[in-house]
Enzyme design. Structure first.
Site, PDB file in Angstrom:
ATOM      1  N   HIS A  45       0.826  -1.204   0.136  1.00 45.67           N
ATOM      2  CA  HIS A  45      -0.095  -0.060   0.208  1.00 45.67           C
ATOM      3  C   HIS A  45       0.726   1.212  -0.097  1.00 45.67           C
ATOM      4  O   HIS A  45       0.947   2.040   0.829  1.00 45.67           O
ATOM      5  CB  HIS A  45      -0.936  -0.229   1.268  1.00 45.67           C
ATOM      6  CG  HIS A  45      -2.246   0.845   1.226  1.00 45.67           C
ATOM      7  ND1 HIS A  45      -1.985   2.325   1.203  1.00 45.67           N
ATOM      8  CD2 HIS A  45      -3.478   0.600   1.281  1.00 45.67           C
ATOM      9  CE1 HIS A  45      -3.203   2.787   1.380  1.00 45.67           C
ATOM     10  NE2 HIS A  45      -4.011   1.757   1.288  1.00 45.67           N
TER      11      HIS A  45
ATOM     12  N   GLU B  59      -0.616   1.371  -5.476  1.00 46.28           N
ATOM     13  CA  GLU B  59      -0.584   0.303  -4.519  1.00 46.28           C
ATOM     14  C   GLU B  59      -0.466  -0.848  -5.477  1.00 46.28           C
ATOM     15  O   GLU B  59      -1.478  -1.133  -6.237  1.00 46.28           O
ATOM     16  CB  GLU B  59      -1.631   0.072  -3.353  1.00 46.28           C
ATOM     17  CG  GLU B  59      -1.810   1.289  -2.480  1.00 46.28           C
ATOM     18  CD  GLU B  59      -3.241   1.365  -2.264  1.00 46.28           C
ATOM     19  OE1 GLU B  59      -3.797   0.441  -1.807  1.00 46.28           O
ATOM     20  OE2 GLU B  59      -3.738   2.393  -1.848  1.00 46.28           O
TER      21      GLU B  59
END
Ligand code: TA6
Length: 267
Positions: free
Chosen positions: A137, A240
């Site tokens: 992320h 991400e």
């Protein structure tokens, strides 16, 4: 945060916390490449806002457990390290078994070449197969969100998480961010952030991860996040490497792996 690991080479320095195997910062030619919120919480129980949270075994709220799974709030073990790389391991234990019943081993290796290389793998040590979703992320630092272009996504379908998960087609060759965006681009392995303010291109390549999430919380959501400054949306953008749309079914004894590699060039 005294047990952080630092890896470096000629023009890069990366700091990683064993809590979450969380890449906290990456300095390239003394410039931050990653965003870390000034309000990030380091109490070794809350997710750290910024850097590279490791998302496993569940992306978002796509299953029954806490948002984005438990890997990012677990204490990983340092398996090995040298000047330019560090490898962390997370194995099933009594805490994880309360949340997810399977026996597994996750390995996260961070290494420096002329790029930042992050390799994530999961091995099924159970007696039955299991499914999982995952992501790296990554929060990128940008000079100003108004002077950023995102390239490489044109022609791809994306799930718009802000519009009832409707699937849309990306037609823009250079995406600008002028509102909250939360999109899961399908079959995306190559993206580029053109940061006109900082005078750099961030080249992002992934393998194994089928999807890519583009996220900026913008004004209202920023105010709702207690570990994120109201104005910090202006200086960050998440791209991400993600495995969302098609969860992996991992057979007994099998290993899945994915990677995200990030390289910087000047404009
Ligand atoms: O990756 C995008 C996203 O799923 C957004 O929906 C937003 O929730 C973000 O992750 C951050 O989630 P967190 O649990 O870290 O606040």
């Amino acid at each position: 945060m005294t047990n952080n690991i630092i890896i470096e080479n000629d023009n890069n320095s990366v700091t990683v916390s064993p809590f979450g195997a969380h890449v906290l910062s990456w300095l390239h030619n003394n410039q931050d490449v990653l965003f870390l919120s000034k309000k990030a919480i380091f109490d070794n129980s809350s997710p750290i806002r910024g850097g590279v949270p490791v998302i496993f075994p569940q992306f978002g709220a796509l299953g029954g457990m806490l948002n984005h799974g438990f890997a990012r709030i677990s204490n990983w073990q340092l398996a090995s390290s040298n000047d330019t790389s560090a490898t962390f391991v997370l194995r099933a234990d009594k805490d994880s078994s309360k949340l997810w019943k399977y026996q597994f081993e996750a390995v996260f290796k961070i290494s420096l070449t002329d790029a930042l290389n992050m390799n994530f793998s999961v091995t099924n040590n159970d007696t039955q197969e299991f499914d999982f979703t995952a992501a790296l992320h990554t929060y990128f630092k940008v000079g100003h969100i108004d002077r950023v272009l995102v390239k490489g996504l044109d022609g791809l379908n994306y799930i718009d998480s802000l519009d009832d998960d409707v699937i849309k087609l990306e037609t823009s060759k250079a995406i600008t961010i002028g509102e909250e965006v939360d999109r899961i681009y399908l079959n995306s392995q190559h993206q580029q952030i053109c940061d006109l303010q900082m005078g750099r291109h961030i080249h992002i390549n992934s393998q194994g991860f089928s999807d890519a999430v583009l996220w900026n919380p913008w004004i209202d959501k920023s105010k709702r996040l207690n570990d994120f400054g109201d104005e910090e949306y202006k200086e960050m953008l998440c791209i991400e490497a993600a495995l969302i749309d098609k969860p992996v079914t991992l057979a007994v004894g099998q290993t899945w792996q994915g990677s995200q590699t990030i390289k910087i060039t000047s404009i």
